[in-house]
Design an enzyme around this catalytic site. Structure first.
Site, PDB file in Angstrom:
ATOM      1  N   ASP A 119      -0.983   5.312  -7.309  1.00 22.40           N
ATOM      2  CA  ASP A 119      -0.059   6.406  -7.842  1.00 22.40           C
ATOM      3  C   ASP A 119       0.222   7.726  -7.083  1.00 22.40           C
ATOM      4  O   ASP A 119      -0.891   8.373  -6.624  1.00 22.40           O
ATOM      5  CB  ASP A 119      -0.071   6.674  -9.375  1.00 22.40           C
ATOM      6  CG  ASP A 119       1.061   7.354  -9.954  1.00 22.40           C
ATOM      7  OD1 ASP A 119       2.174   6.846  -9.983  1.00 22.40           O
ATOM      8  OD2 ASP A 119       0.751   8.443 -10.404  1.00 22.40           O
ATOM      9  N   GLU A 133       2.045   4.301  -3.232  1.00 22.18           N
ATOM     10  CA  GLU A 133       3.031   4.961  -3.574  1.00 22.18           C
ATOM     11  C   GLU A 133       3.355   6.122  -2.556  1.00 22.18           C
ATOM     12  O   GLU A 133       2.586   7.208  -2.961  1.00 22.18           O
ATOM     13  CB  GLU A 133       3.280   5.303  -4.797  1.00 22.18           C
ATOM     14  CG  GLU A 133       4.844   5.797  -5.309  1.00 22.18           C
ATOM     15  CD  GLU A 133       4.537   6.326  -6.778  1.00 22.18           C
ATOM     16  OE1 GLU A 133       5.661   5.993  -7.425  1.00 22.18           O
ATOM     17  OE2 GLU A 133       3.586   6.874  -7.283  1.00 22.18           O
TER      18      GLU A 133
END
Length: 599
Positions: free
Chosen positions: A315, A350
């Site tokens: 993330d 990401e």
């Protein structure tokens, strides 16, 4: 180098924790609510103590004393029970409480206690069960299983539910290559949620990076290990979505739960001492700090060696390479590659955060895959009628404008239409505007620009024509995804019409809004995805990298000229491999809302 955490060996139990600026650190053992404190011995930046006996199963935490000067990053308050950053098991979930942030308020009755583990089983290394070009299936463990009619109620909402035959059979039906589990380690709710009667149901707010959440994975390491083994037995890989960009201790008004009370230097600070917030979550972990990188690598190694996972999704991954600016040659990448347990794993970034220069799509190492939001947006814009055929062709061909020419490893793009963050696929064609009122933030949270449309009616509709148009649109979008070069990703339930009622930020909806509706699913759409996936899986090598050379054809099948590309508004695209023995072809027609894969 000191082995951090709690370890049983040779009839003794050793505890070690890092706290370089503390004056004193105590190990706190618990027998029920009775606490016994042991003063630890300092050795450089680490504090250690060895106690006689096998203490596996013992509950423990730490307390640290030192200077209280938050403006200097010193938060030492011996009233705070601190969770071991290297804990692998906790006895309860984290809960918000104002006392967590108040100096002098004891938190022994609030904070989870770590559990001393028995010696963990080291698994025999196996090659990752993953192939580029395959289907990654992103799922929230709790939301995916809470309403599954064939999963026993006692298993619903847990990691173990993923090993149930009904779930395994379904994943095989749609030819899933790997499941990507949204965070399963222990997290805490954001401070504003309890007063709204809401909870964080996604898990992107961790405190203990190695400790599995006791609610999602009550069986701990063994439960995750056994579930991974069951998925592997069916040829399905397991990727863990990990959050190393920040911790749930939040900004300076947040609680003192672990790192903040032991080693606040783990967090990035500006020259004036303010916390840097490149994550939007109140703090940012400092990857120029070797201790932060060590915790990250040790966490990943733990999940590979003791649970057998195949890889990880990161993330807000640019944070891993900040020091403070993004560096594509940051030390963390070399340290991961040099680790024998991690070098062959799958890594998915990401590739954006909200800090300066935070958009880094295409800049990660060659062996990393990356979420491609340009694919998402260009495909949505094409089917909405706003994007041209040239942009679509580039995305379908592996986004060479971003990733360069595809290497022997295959395309690095992870193509997706929707993810946990944003509209579901069904809501994308039913809502032009977000409808996040249930989140308690006056509909201000979540993305404002979604490249979505509603087919003439905002939200649910009983009009048969509207329902049919939306299904056609979803099939066209899915067909485009499955025709693309690179790895593809679906979020659980999007293959059968999952809706969140227009909520495009469902992180706090641990209820029917966020849970997957298995009974009401669109089985026609589900079967369509199954057929697409079977076609793709049968010719996977054609999709891991764009077949070369290919022929771009006119609608009638002739060679495509430059002038044909300039007629972007017509919205059609035909492609086929030049080698007639390569089973790669697709046709796209925007006017007919049609995608066909195969000759």
């Amino acid at each position: 180098m000191t082995m951090l955490g709690a370890h049983v060996e040779g009839g003794r139990t050793r505890f070690a924790v890092r706290s370089p600026h503390a004056h004193r650190v105590w190990l706190c053992r618990f027998d029920g609510d009775v606490e016994t404190r042991h003063l630890m011995e300092r050795g450089g930046s680490d504090w250690t103590i060895t106690l006689p006996g096998d203490l596996a199963g013992t509950r423990y935490g730490y307390r640290a004393a030192g200077e209280w000067a938050p403006d200097k990053g010193l938060w030492f308050d011996p009233a705070k029970l601190l969770v071991d950053p290297y804990a692998v098991a906790l006895d309860r979930r984290f809960v918000q409480d104002p006392r967590l942030a108040l100096f002098g308020e004891d938190t022994a009755d609030i904070a989870p206690r770590a559990v001393v583990p028995s010696p963990l089983i080291a698994l025999t290394p196996e090659r990752p069960r993953f192939a580029r070009g395959g289907l990654v299936y992103e799922l929230n463990v709790r939301a995916f299983t809470m309403l599954h009619p064939d999963v026993p109620e006692s298993l619903r909402g847990t990691v173990a539910a993923l090993a149930h035959p009904a779930v395994l059979g379904y994943l095989k039906k749609i030819k899933v290559t790997a499941v990507e589990l949204m965070p399963v380690v222990a997290w805490i709710d954001e401070r504003h949620l309890p007063s709204l009667g809401l909870v964080n149901s996604w898990g992107y707010n961790p405190i203990a990076m190695m400790a599995l959440d006791p609610g999602l994975c009550p069986g701990g390491v063994a439960e995750l290990r056994d579930t991974v083994a069951a998925l592997h037995a069916e040829g399905i890989g397991v990727l863990l979505d990990l959050v190393f960009n920040h911790s749930g201790e939040s900004d300076t008004a947040g609680g003192i739960l672990s790192l903040r009370g032991l080693d606040d230097a783990a967090y990035s600070r500006a020259p004036n001492g303010d916390l840097i917030n490149d994550t939007g979550c109140g703090n940012t972990l400092d990857f120029s700090n070797p201790a932060v990188r060590r915790l990250t690598v040790d966490t990943m190694r733990h999940f590979v060696v003791h649970c057998g996972v195949d890889g990880f999704r990161f993330d807000l991954a640019p944070v891993l390479a900040r020091g403070p600016g993004f560096d594509p040659a940051a030390p963390i990448f070399a340290e991961i590659s040099a680790d024998a347990s991690l070098a062959d794993r799958i890594f998915i970034a990401e590739p954006w955060d909200i800090g300066p220069g935070g958009y880094q799509l295409g800049q990660f190492p060659e062996n990393w895959l990356e979420w491609n939001d340009r694919f998402r947006d260009d495909v949505r814009r094409f089917w909405k009628g706003e994007g041209g055929i040239g942009a679509l062709a580039t995305r379908l061909a592996g986004s060479s404008d971003i990733f360069g020419q595809q290497s022997d490893r295959g395309c690095r793009s992870v193509n997706f239409l929707a993810a946990h963050d944003g509209f579901t696929l069904a809501d994308m064609v039913a809502y032009e505007q977000r409808h996040n009122w249930a989140n308690g933030e006056q509909n201000r949270d979540g993305h404002g620009e979604n490249f979505s449309w509603n087919n003439g009616v905002e939200g649910p509709s009983d009009d048969a024509a509207v329902i049919a148009a939306r299904r056609v649109d979803i099939k066209a979008l899915l067909g485009t995804l499955f025709a693309s070069s690179g790895t593809i990703m679906l979020t659980a339930g999007d293959e059968f019409g999952r809706t969140q009622q227009g909520n495009n930020n469902g992180y706090c909806q641990d209820n029917a809004i966020g849970w997957v509706d298995w009974v009401g699913r669109d089985q026609d759409l589900e079967n369509y995805v199954g057929a697409l996936s079977a076609e793709r899986a049968a010719h996977l090598s054609c999709y891991e990298r764009f077949p070369a050379p290919v022929r771009w054809l006119t609608r009638e099948g002739g060679a495509m000229a430059v002038t044909d590309w300039e007629r972007a508004g017509e919205g059609w695209l035909n492609c086929a491999a030049e080698d007639e023995n390569v089973p790669f072809a697709f046709r796209i027609d925007r006017a007919a809302r049609c995608v066909k894969i195969g000759p």
